[in-house]
Every structure is written in structure tokens, then in C-alpha cells.
Write a protein that holds these residues in place. Structure first.
Motif, PDB file in Angstrom:
ATOM      1  N   THR A   1       0.357  82.843 -34.827  1.00 22.36           N
ATOM      2  CA  THR A   1       0.276  83.722 -35.990  1.00 22.36           C
ATOM      3  C   THR A   1      -1.059  84.445 -35.992  1.00 22.36           C
ATOM      4  N   PHE A   2      -0.992  85.752 -36.177  1.00 15.45           N
ATOM      5  CA  PHE A   2      -2.181  86.610 -36.253  1.00 15.45           C
ATOM      6  C   PHE A   2      -2.294  87.130 -37.679  1.00 15.45           C
ATOM      7  N   THR A   3      -3.503  87.166 -38.187  1.00 18.64           N
ATOM      8  CA  THR A   3      -3.705  87.756 -39.506  1.00 18.64           C
ATOM      9  C   THR A   3      -4.155  89.196 -39.319  1.00 18.64           C
ATOM     10  N   ALA A   4      -3.740  90.018 -40.245  1.00 14.48           N
ATOM     11  CA  ALA A   4      -4.068  91.439 -40.160  1.00 14.48           C
ATOM     12  C   ALA A   4      -4.416  91.957 -41.546  1.00 14.48           C
ATOM     13  N   THR A   5      -5.084  93.087 -41.562  1.00 21.46           N
ATOM     14  CA  THR A   5      -5.435  93.766 -42.800  1.00 21.46           C
ATOM     15  C   THR A   5      -4.712  95.106 -42.831  1.00 21.46           C
ATOM     16  N   PHE A   6      -4.019  95.338 -43.926  1.00 21.63           N
ATOM     17  CA  PHE A   6      -3.316  96.608 -44.091  1.00 21.63           C
ATOM     18  C   PHE A   6      -4.288  97.728 -44.432  1.00 21.63           C
ATOM     19  N   GLU A   7      -3.889  98.932 -44.072  1.00 23.88           N
ATOM     20  CA  GLU A   7      -4.575 100.134 -44.538  1.00 23.88           C
ATOM     21  C   GLU A   7      -4.166 100.353 -45.994  1.00 23.88           C
ATOM     22  N   ASP A   8      -4.985 101.052 -46.727  1.00 23.17           N
ATOM     23  CA  ASP A   8      -4.650 101.371 -48.119  1.00 23.17           C
ATOM     24  C   ASP A   8      -4.000 102.746 -48.155  1.00 23.17           C
ATOM     25  N   ASN A   9      -2.713 102.794 -47.793  1.00 26.08           N
ATOM     26  CA  ASN A   9      -1.976 104.057 -47.855  1.00 26.08           C
ATOM     27  C   ASN A   9      -0.531 103.771 -48.274  1.00 26.08           C
ATOM     28  N   ASP A  10       0.174 104.820 -48.639  1.00 24.61           N
ATOM     29  CA  ASP A  10       1.525 104.657 -49.173  1.00 24.61           C
ATOM     30  C   ASP A  10       2.513 104.131 -48.139  1.00 24.61           C
TER      31      ASP A  10
END
Length: 177
Positions: free
Chosen positions: A71-80
Motif C-alpha cells: 500500500t502506497f499513500t498519496a496526496t491529492f491535488e486540490d482540484n475539481d
């Protein structure tokens, strides 16, 4: 007579102004109450908006990408577009190999709400949207002239290439709370 006319007009003006002015104490209190109610409603809406944004921010920072037993953790972009993907999670898809540097899956619905741009450089661990519905996970860094919407990025890509392998692979995207 010359003195009576100016005094008469002065009295008329004073009475007219006094009659037009609606500044009774009760009116002021009602106005003040309305203003306070408006402020409270506005504050409540602002607080709700902050709470929603805080939840959204929490969600945006807690993406899990599971490949096999890794499992890899990721950070989303702040976009629609990223927010549209979050609404579909959890999501398990079969991702196909392409070009020896990426895995992709054509989703059933459109996600794109943002304008695609050419990033110039793709980094290992970038999660992108190609077109309206093609979810792409890159496992190598390279330069590109293609246009994408960036959805997020894996925080630590150690072992990503090995986990994804050389063929098609099942990948699960989820949000941990």
C-alpha cells in the motif's frame, strides 16, 4: 410678513425631516436584531464551510493506493477532478501497461472538471487524468508533451515499479479516515 415666511418654511422643513426619519428606538432594536441574525447565519455558514473544507482536506491527504500486498499513500491535488475521483472511492480497477512507464484504466464516467495542461515532466508516482476518464499512474520519471490533469502524487514511491510489475495489474484506490 417677511419674517413669518422664513420661520414658517423652517418649521415645515424641520417637521418634514423629523417625520421622514424612522429612527424610533424600536426600529433601531429590530434593525440591530436583524443584523445580528444575519451575522449569526453568516457565521454559521462560514463555520460549516470551514468544516466541509477541513473534511475535504483530510480526505485529500489520505489516499491509499494498494497494489497486491503493498500500500502506497498519496496526496491529492486540490482540484475539481481530484474531488470527482474521491467521490468514486473506494475503486478497484485493472490497470493496463503502456510504454513501460505507466499503468492506465479507462473509467466508466468522466472525471475531468479542470483544464488539461502539459506538465513537461512526469514524475514517478504521479496520478494523472488523461482526457476525460483515463486514470494514469506513472511509475517512471520522463519528459512529455501530452496534456493531463494532475490528480495526486504518491508520497514515497519506494517499491512502486516492482509492485506494479510489467503487465496488467489490479489497483485499489481508497480513502482512509
Amino acid at each position: 410678513m417677511n419674517k413669518i415666511l422664513p420661520v414658517f418654511f423652517t418649521l415645515v422643513v424641520i417637521l418634514t425631516l423629523a417625520g421622514c426619519s424612522n429612527t424610533s428606538p424600536n426600529h433601531r432594536e429590530i434593525s440591530s436584531e436583524k443584523s445580528d441574525v444575519s451575522k449569526n447565519n453568516s457565521t454559521d455558514e462560514h463555520d460549516k464551510s470551514l468544516t466541509d473544507r477541513a473534511k475535504e482536506t483530510k480526505i485529500m491527504k489520505n489516499l491509499n493506493i494498494r497494489v497486491g500486498d503493498k500500500t502506497f499513500t498519496a496526496t491529492f491535488e486540490d482540484n475539481d477532478s481530484a474531488k470527482a475521483l474521491v467521490k468514486q472511492l473506494p475503486l478497484t480497477v485493472d490497470m493496463s501497461e503502456l510504454n513501460g512507464n505507466e499503468k492506465y484504466n479507462n473509467l466508466s464516467g468522466n472525471l475531468r472538471a479542470d483544464k488539461s495542461t502539459s506538465p513537461g515532466r512526469i514524475n514517478e508516482g504521479d496520478l494523472m487524468l488523461y482526457g476525460n476518464n483515463c486514470l494514469v499512474l506513472f511509475y517512471k520519471t520522463f519528459n512529455t508533451s501530452y496534456s493531463y490533469v494532475k490528480l495526486g502524487h504518491i508520497d514515497n514511491t519506494t517499491g512502486l515499479t516492482e509492485a506494479l510489475g510489467s503487465g496488467s495489474v489490479k489497483v485499489t484506490f481508497s480513502v482512509s479516515e
